[in-house]
Every structure is written in C-alpha cells, then in structure tokens.
Design a protein around this motif. Structure first.
Motif, PDB file in Angstrom:
ATOM      1  N   THR A  16     -24.099   7.536  15.703  1.00 32.05           N
ATOM      2  CA  THR A  16     -23.932   7.324  13.856  1.00 32.05           C
ATOM      3  C   THR A  16     -24.457   7.757  12.975  1.00 32.05           C
ATOM      4  OG1 THR A  16     -23.025   5.270  13.304  1.00 32.05           O
ATOM      5  CG2 THR A  16     -21.485   7.012  14.104  1.00 32.05           C
ATOM      6  N   GLY A  17     -25.408   7.321  13.617  1.00 30.49           N
ATOM      7  CA  GLY A  17     -27.119   7.189  12.760  1.00 30.49           C
ATOM      8  C   GLY A  17     -26.896   6.208  11.636  1.00 30.49           C
ATOM      9  N   SER A  18     -26.108   5.041  11.516  1.00 31.76           N
ATOM     10  CA  SER A  18     -26.357   4.371  10.050  1.00 31.76           C
ATOM     11  C   SER A  18     -24.984   3.454  10.484  1.00 31.76           C
ATOM     12  CB  SER A  18     -26.275   5.740   8.379  1.00 31.76           C
ATOM     13  OG  SER A  18     -24.538   5.586   8.671  1.00 31.76           O
ATOM     14  N   ILE A  19     -25.417   2.133   9.304  1.00 27.96           N
ATOM     15  CA  ILE A  19     -24.149   1.074   9.383  1.00 27.96           C
ATOM     16  C   ILE A  19     -23.003   1.832   8.865  1.00 27.96           C
ATOM     17  CG2 ILE A  19     -23.798  -0.667   8.267  1.00 27.96           C
ATOM     18  CD1 ILE A  19     -26.385  -1.595  10.364  1.00 27.96           C
ATOM     19  N   GLN A  20     -23.245   2.092   7.745  1.00 29.70           N
ATOM     20  CA  GLN A  20     -21.857   3.327   7.092  1.00 29.70           C
ATOM     21  C   GLN A  20     -21.556   3.944   7.802  1.00 29.70           C
ATOM     22  OE1 GLN A  20     -24.716   3.216   5.553  1.00 29.70           O
ATOM     23  NE2 GLN A  20     -24.601   1.897   4.406  1.00 29.70           N
ATOM     24  N   GLY A  21     -21.642   5.182   8.762  1.00 28.73           N
ATOM     25  CA  GLY A  21     -21.064   5.652   9.735  1.00 28.73           C
ATOM     26  C   GLY A  21     -20.039   5.076  10.749  1.00 28.73           C
ATOM     27  N   ALA A  22     -21.554   3.676  11.759  1.00 28.55           N
ATOM     28  CA  ALA A  22     -20.769   2.642  12.107  1.00 28.55           C
ATOM     29  C   ALA A  22     -19.622   2.423  11.716  1.00 28.55           C
ATOM     30  CB  ALA A  22     -21.704   1.948  12.941  1.00 28.55           C
ATOM     31  N   ALA A  23     -19.328   2.415  10.545  1.00 28.80           N
ATOM     32  CA  ALA A  23     -18.139   1.062   9.924  1.00 28.80           C
ATOM     33  C   ALA A  23     -16.863   1.558  10.120  1.00 28.80           C
ATOM     34  CB  ALA A  23     -18.954   0.569   8.399  1.00 28.80           C
ATOM     35  N   ARG A  24     -17.339   3.204   9.552  1.00 29.00           N
ATOM     36  CA  ARG A  24     -16.443   3.703   9.627  1.00 29.00           C
ATOM     37  C   ARG A  24     -15.560   4.013  10.930  1.00 29.00           C
ATOM     38  NH1 ARG A  24     -19.504   7.278   5.627  1.00 29.00           N
ATOM     39  NH2 ARG A  24     -20.775   8.119   7.622  1.00 29.00           N
ATOM     40  N   SER A  25     -16.656   4.415  11.224  1.00 28.36           N
ATOM     41  CA  SER A  25     -15.594   4.337  13.486  1.00 28.36           C
ATOM     42  C   SER A  25     -14.902   3.234  13.835  1.00 28.36           C
ATOM     43  CB  SER A  25     -17.037   5.705  14.265  1.00 28.36           C
ATOM     44  OG  SER A  25     -17.983   5.986  13.744  1.00 28.36           O
ATOM     45  N   LEU A  26     -16.202   2.263  13.198  1.00 28.61           N
ATOM     46  CA  LEU A  26     -14.626   1.110  13.990  1.00 28.61           C
ATOM     47  C   LEU A  26     -14.330   0.045  13.256  1.00 28.61           C
ATOM     48  CD1 LEU A  26     -18.680  -0.325  15.430  1.00 28.61           C
ATOM     49  CD2 LEU A  26     -16.641   0.603  17.063  1.00 28.61           C
ATOM     50  N   HIS A  27     -13.855   0.781  12.073  1.00 31.49           N
ATOM     51  CA  HIS A  27     -12.792   0.272  10.853  1.00 31.49           C
ATOM     52  C   HIS A  27     -13.461  -1.106  10.380  1.00 31.49           C
ATOM     53  CE1 HIS A  27     -10.454   3.779  11.558  1.00 31.49           C
ATOM     54  NE2 HIS A  27     -10.041   3.621  12.869  1.00 31.49           N
ATOM     55  N   THR A  32     -19.701  -6.173   8.392  1.00 27.84           N
ATOM     56  CA  THR A  32     -19.705  -6.662   9.408  1.00 27.84           C
ATOM     57  C   THR A  32     -20.520  -6.485  10.527  1.00 27.84           C
ATOM     58  OG1 THR A  32     -17.817  -7.592   9.147  1.00 27.84           O
ATOM     59  CG2 THR A  32     -18.144  -7.280  11.455  1.00 27.84           C
ATOM     60  N   VAL A  33     -20.354  -4.782   9.949  1.00 26.08           N
ATOM     61  CA  VAL A  33     -22.016  -3.917  10.934  1.00 26.08           C
ATOM     62  C   VAL A  33     -22.822  -4.622  11.223  1.00 26.08           C
ATOM     63  CG1 VAL A  33     -22.868  -2.020  11.552  1.00 26.08           C
ATOM     64  CG2 VAL A  33     -20.580  -1.696  11.207  1.00 26.08           C
ATOM     65  N   SER A  34     -23.545  -4.562  10.263  1.00 30.90           N
ATOM     66  CA  SER A  34     -25.119  -5.201   9.426  1.00 30.90           C
ATOM     67  C   SER A  34     -25.877  -6.548   9.939  1.00 30.90           C
ATOM     68  CB  SER A  34     -25.359  -4.826   7.964  1.00 30.90           C
ATOM     69  OG  SER A  34     -26.706  -5.303   8.097  1.00 30.90           O
ATOM     70  N   GLN A  35     -24.436  -7.492   9.910  1.00 31.69           N
ATOM     71  CA  GLN A  35     -24.226  -8.815  10.106  1.00 31.69           C
ATOM     72  C   GLN A  35     -24.307  -8.908  11.845  1.00 31.69           C
ATOM     73  OE1 GLN A  35     -21.123 -11.315   9.951  1.00 31.69           O
ATOM     74  NE2 GLN A  35     -22.158 -13.180   9.063  1.00 31.69           N
ATOM     75  N   HIS A  36     -23.807  -8.198  12.979  1.00 32.10           N
ATOM     76  CA  HIS A  36     -23.781  -7.805  14.369  1.00 32.10           C
ATOM     77  C   HIS A  36     -25.079  -7.396  14.659  1.00 32.10           C
ATOM     78  CE1 HIS A  36     -19.642  -8.744  15.339  1.00 32.10           C
ATOM     79  NE2 HIS A  36     -18.699  -7.805  14.988  1.00 32.10           N
ATOM     80  N   MET A  37     -25.874  -6.297  14.397  1.00 31.23           N
ATOM     81  CA  MET A  37     -26.786  -5.694  14.249  1.00 31.23           C
ATOM     82  C   MET A  37     -27.758  -6.771  14.108  1.00 31.23           C
ATOM     83  SD  MET A  37     -26.482  -2.765  15.571  1.00 31.23           S
ATOM     84  CE  MET A  37     -24.729  -4.247  16.282  1.00 31.23           C
ATOM     85  N   SER A  38     -28.471  -7.844  13.118  1.00 28.83           N
ATOM     86  CA  SER A  38     -28.632  -8.950  12.669  1.00 28.83           C
ATOM     87  C   SER A  38     -29.128  -9.994  13.742  1.00 28.83           C
ATOM     88  CB  SER A  38     -28.782  -9.375  10.720  1.00 28.83           C
ATOM     89  OG  SER A  38     -28.801  -8.679   9.836  1.00 28.83           O
ATOM     90  N   ILE A  39     -27.633 -10.873  14.037  1.00 28.64           N
ATOM     91  CA  ILE A  39     -27.766 -11.374  14.929  1.00 28.64           C
ATOM     92  C   ILE A  39     -28.169 -10.654  16.545  1.00 28.64           C
ATOM     93  CG2 ILE A  39     -25.837 -12.534  16.766  1.00 28.64           C
ATOM     94  CD1 ILE A  39     -24.151 -12.573  14.271  1.00 28.64           C
ATOM     95  N   LEU A  40     -27.891  -9.757  17.291  1.00 27.32           N
ATOM     96  CA  LEU A  40     -27.742  -9.131  17.804  1.00 27.32           C
ATOM     97  C   LEU A  40     -29.981  -9.018  17.929  1.00 27.32           C
ATOM     98  CD1 LEU A  40     -27.710  -7.480  21.163  1.00 27.32           C
ATOM     99  CD2 LEU A  40     -27.160  -5.384  19.385  1.00 27.32           C
ATOM    100  N   ALA A  41     -30.730  -9.085  16.895  1.00 26.47           N
ATOM    101  CA  ALA A  41     -31.279  -8.664  16.489  1.00 26.47           C
ATOM    102  C   ALA A  41     -32.098  -9.793  17.447  1.00 26.47           C
ATOM    103  CB  ALA A  41     -32.751  -8.199  15.751  1.00 26.47           C
TER     104      ALA A  41
END
Length: 305
Positions: A16-27, A32-41
């Motif tokens: 999706t190219g963004s945190i917001q786009g992923a949030a919309r796609s994943l509901h 929450t999306v930003s936190q998952h990416m921070s932990i994965l990093a």
C-alpha cells in the motif's frame, strides 16, 4: 523466530505504500501497524522504511525480507487450511504435477470434478517439465511421459498407472511441400530446417532424436526453444518444421498443418504415479478416473489435418 503476523503487516505496508494504507487494508489502527513495524525492525536489526513525502519507501532489506518470507507465509496459509480440513474430517487438499499439454487438456475437468465433490477442495498444480522449478514437496498424483524405448519409471511410495500410448506427428507450414503428403516418413525430414521445442533433454526430445538417428540423420535447427507453443508459432512463420505428440497439437496456429509420422513411428507412454498412502481416498480415485476418461477420449480427437 520472526512473528508471521508482523511479516504479513510488512507485506501490506509495502503493497500500500504507507502505514495508513496498510491499516485500512488490515482493519487495524495506524498506531498498531506502526508498532508492528517498529518491533519487527528491532527483532531483525534492520532499517525497513524511509520517509518519502507522505508515504514510506521500503529499503532494500525490507524488500528482501518480504521476498524471503512470501513462500513461508503461503506455506502457513496452506497448513491452516489443512488443519481446518482435518478438523472437519476431510483432506481437502490435493497436489498434482503434470507436463504442460496434459495440464491444459485434462486437468480442468479433474479440478472441476473434485470441486464438485468437495467445494472446499484446493487443488495445487505444478509443472514437472525438466526446466520447471521443483517445489521439493511430494505430490499426490504425478502425470509423466516416458519413452517406450527406455525402462518404465517406478517411484518408491507410488503406484504406477498407464494412461495411454500416443503417437507423434510432424507440423509443417501450410505451403510446405510435405503438406500435400498423406503421411511423412522421418527420413523425409532430413533435409528440412527444424524448430526444436525441447532443449532440456526430456523424454520427448530423446524419442525424436532416436527416430532421426534411426533414419540416418541429425536434425538441423533454425531455432531452439523450451516451449512447444512458441515453437508452433515459428513453424507458422515458415521458419521450419517440428515434431510433437498429438496432445500438444490441439490449438494449432493458422498456417500450419499436421501430418502422421511413419518409419519409424514415434510414440510415448503417458503414466500417472499415485501416492500409495492416498490411493484409496475417494477424491484421489475420482481424479484418476477422470484422467483415464480424458486420456481415452483424446485418442479419438487426435488431429490428422
């Protein structure tokens, strides 16, 4: 061990190219999306994204991690489906392997039959051509061709079922002198330019080379490919002749004709190898029965003109 859920979120952010786009796609919420990416990093020790305007640009490391995890996530999805099938008391997953022409001509009805019996069925099909990528996983039904001049193939843990014998024919441009012949002898092809459809030493290629050797010549090639449909297109363009089994000749391009090949006759065996520990299952039995019916029906549909 990396968390599969966070890897799925990574795939969504990249797509999706963004945190917001992923949030919309994943509901999910953006937080929450930003936190998952921070932990994965943190877990990987990798920088995954860089800011680009209002969006995010994945780093080379993030793209590599996404590519490397795609097959793993797909495998986990398949495992989840198998677990669900087992919970419901059925094994609604069948893996088939086949060469290209049999997959095109026979497997649509096989899949339709299985899905009619079990709408939850997933049929996975892979090519077993010499040049095809191997999955490394055992298949339930493996459809192969063999040379009658070579020993029969038998695989441990599989039951062997002969489906049919099939002749080869020569395909020539419509304005070729051999197009007026009722049949063509192999020796008549000695002074022709050929289009080779097999550069990976498959049984088909070995059978054709053996027939040419028996007729006392080695073919001269105008072009060599690893796809019979592309080879037929070159024949239609007048670049040479080719020899193929009848199953590969159902959709001939305009400007080509087929003639029976004789002296020697070139023929192959088509065999289905069925995994022994699944051979008695209703869906496997049904698949094999359809394969038998399709192979017998195709004997009456061999192109002769």
């Amino acid at each position: 061990m990396l968390n599969p859920h966070r890897l799925r979120v990574l795939h969504s952010v990249i797509a999706t190219g963004s945190i917001q786009g992923a949030a919309r796609s994943l509901h999910f919420s953006p937080a929450t999306v930003s936190q998952h990416m921070s932990i994965l990093a943190q877990e990987t020790g990798l920088k995954l994204f860089e800011r680009s305007g209002r969006g995010l640009t994945p780093t080379t490391a993030a793209l590599s991690l996404a590519r490397g995890s795609a097959a793993v996530l797909q495998g986990l999805d398949e495992l989840d489906r198998q677990v669900e099938s087992l919970r419901l008391g059925r094994s609604s997953h069948l893996m088939l392997a086949s060469f290209t022409s049999a997959a095109r001509e026979w497997l649509p009805r096989v899949v339709a039959t299985l899905r009619a019996k079990d709408p939850g069925m997933t049929v996975q099909i892979s090519l077993n051509e010499p040049y095809a990528e191997k999955t490394g996983r055992p298949v339930d039904i493996d459809i192969r061709n063999e040379s009658p001049l070579e020993p029969e193939e038998h695989f441990k843990g599989y039951l062997r079922h002969l489906l049919r014998h099939e002749d080869f024919a020569v395909v020539v441009p419509a304005d070729h002198p051999l197009a007026d012949s009722a049949t063509v002898e192999v020796q008549e092809l000695s002074n022709q330019m050929w289009v080779d459809h097999d550069i990976k030493d498959s049984p088909n290629g070995r059978m054709i080379r053996t027939a040419c050797q028996a007729a006392g010549f080695v073919p001269q090639f105008a072009a060599r490919l690893d796809d019979h449909n592309a080879a037929l297109s070159l024949v239609a363009a007048g670049l040479g002749i080719t020899v193929l089994p009848h199953l590969a000749l159902r959709d001939l391009p305009l400007g080509t004709v087929v003639r029976p090949l004789r002296n020697p006759t070139v023929q192959r065996r088509i065999v289905a190898h069925v995994k022994q520990d699944r051979a008695g299952e209703e869906l496997v039995v049904a698949a094999l029965e359809v394969l038998r019916e399709e192979s017998e029906k195709s004997l009456d549909e061999e192109p002769l003109t």
